[in-house]
Design an enzyme around this catalytic site. Structure first.
Site, PDB file in Angstrom:
ATOM      1  CB  ILE A 179       5.095  -0.049  -9.261  1.00 16.41           C
ATOM      2  CG1 ILE A 179       6.471  -0.304 -10.225  1.00 16.41           C
ATOM      3  CG2 ILE A 179       4.169  -0.292 -10.145  1.00 16.41           C
ATOM      4  CD1 ILE A 179       6.805  -1.306 -11.349  1.00 16.41           C
ATOM      5  CD  GLN A 188      -9.502  -5.375  -5.803  1.00 14.28           C
ATOM      6  OE1 GLN A 188     -10.951  -5.726  -5.625  1.00 14.28           O
ATOM      7  NE2 GLN A 188      -8.872  -6.265  -5.290  1.00 14.28           N
ATOM      8  CG  HIS A 244      -4.125  -4.165  -2.664  1.00 10.60           C
ATOM      9  ND1 HIS A 244      -4.579  -4.856  -3.674  1.00 10.60           N
ATOM     10  CD2 HIS A 244      -4.110  -2.814  -3.197  1.00 10.60           C
ATOM     11  CE1 HIS A 244      -5.232  -4.139  -4.601  1.00 10.60           C
ATOM     12  NE2 HIS A 244      -4.711  -2.756  -4.631  1.00 10.60           N
ATOM     13  CG  LEU A 245      -4.983  -2.703   4.092  1.00 10.01           C
ATOM     14  CD1 LEU A 245      -4.655  -2.482   5.539  1.00 10.01           C
ATOM     15  CD2 LEU A 245      -6.203  -2.385   3.900  1.00 10.01           C
TER      16      LEU A 245
END
Ligand code: AMP
Length: 113
Positions: free
Chosen positions: A32, A92, A98-99
């Site tokens: 996003i 993080q 997640h990659l």
């Protein structure tokens, strides 16, 4: 029961996403707030907190899925970068493995701190 992560809500359809690729176990969608011209996140549909918490079989499958994603959007031809942030020092923000798949321009390598 623990509160759902943003990414679990994306998997369930409670939050919208711009999907790139999906299979039974994994989902890829556009970030996003992109940090590169192409910025895609590849996640397991089941919430695993981070890289440290994932077993090697799952990580191998996630990497194979990421290879499919980069081929689908053509990044395999130009090059790209894969990052996974872990914990506080790793920066993080979403506690769901997640990659980050980044590409679409010649990327600079970030400074360390
Ligand atoms: P990290 O800092 O490694 O946990 O990265 C989390 C990433 O998730 C950031 O790059 C955010 O821009 C991205 N993100 C947060 N919410 C959404 C959302 N609703 N849809 C897509 N990407 C998101």
């Amino acid at each position: 029961m623990a509160e759902k992560t943003i990414f679990e809500k994306i998997v369930s359809g409670e939050l919208p996403s711009k999907k790139v690729l999906e299979n039974e176990k994994f989902l890829a969608f556009y970030d996003i707030a992109p940090k590169a011209p192409v910025h895609i996140l590849a996640i397991p549909k089941v919430c695993i907190k981070d890289f440290d918490c994932a077993d090697s079989k799952l990580l191998g499958e996630l990497c194979g899925f990421a290879q499919e994603v980069v081929k689908k959007v053509g990044l395999d031809k130009s090059g790209y970068r894969i990052i996974t942030n872990i914990g506080v020092d790793g920066g993080q923000e979403v506690p769901h493995l997640h990659l980050h798949i980044l590409g679409g321009a010649k990327l600079k390598f970030p400074s360390l701190a």
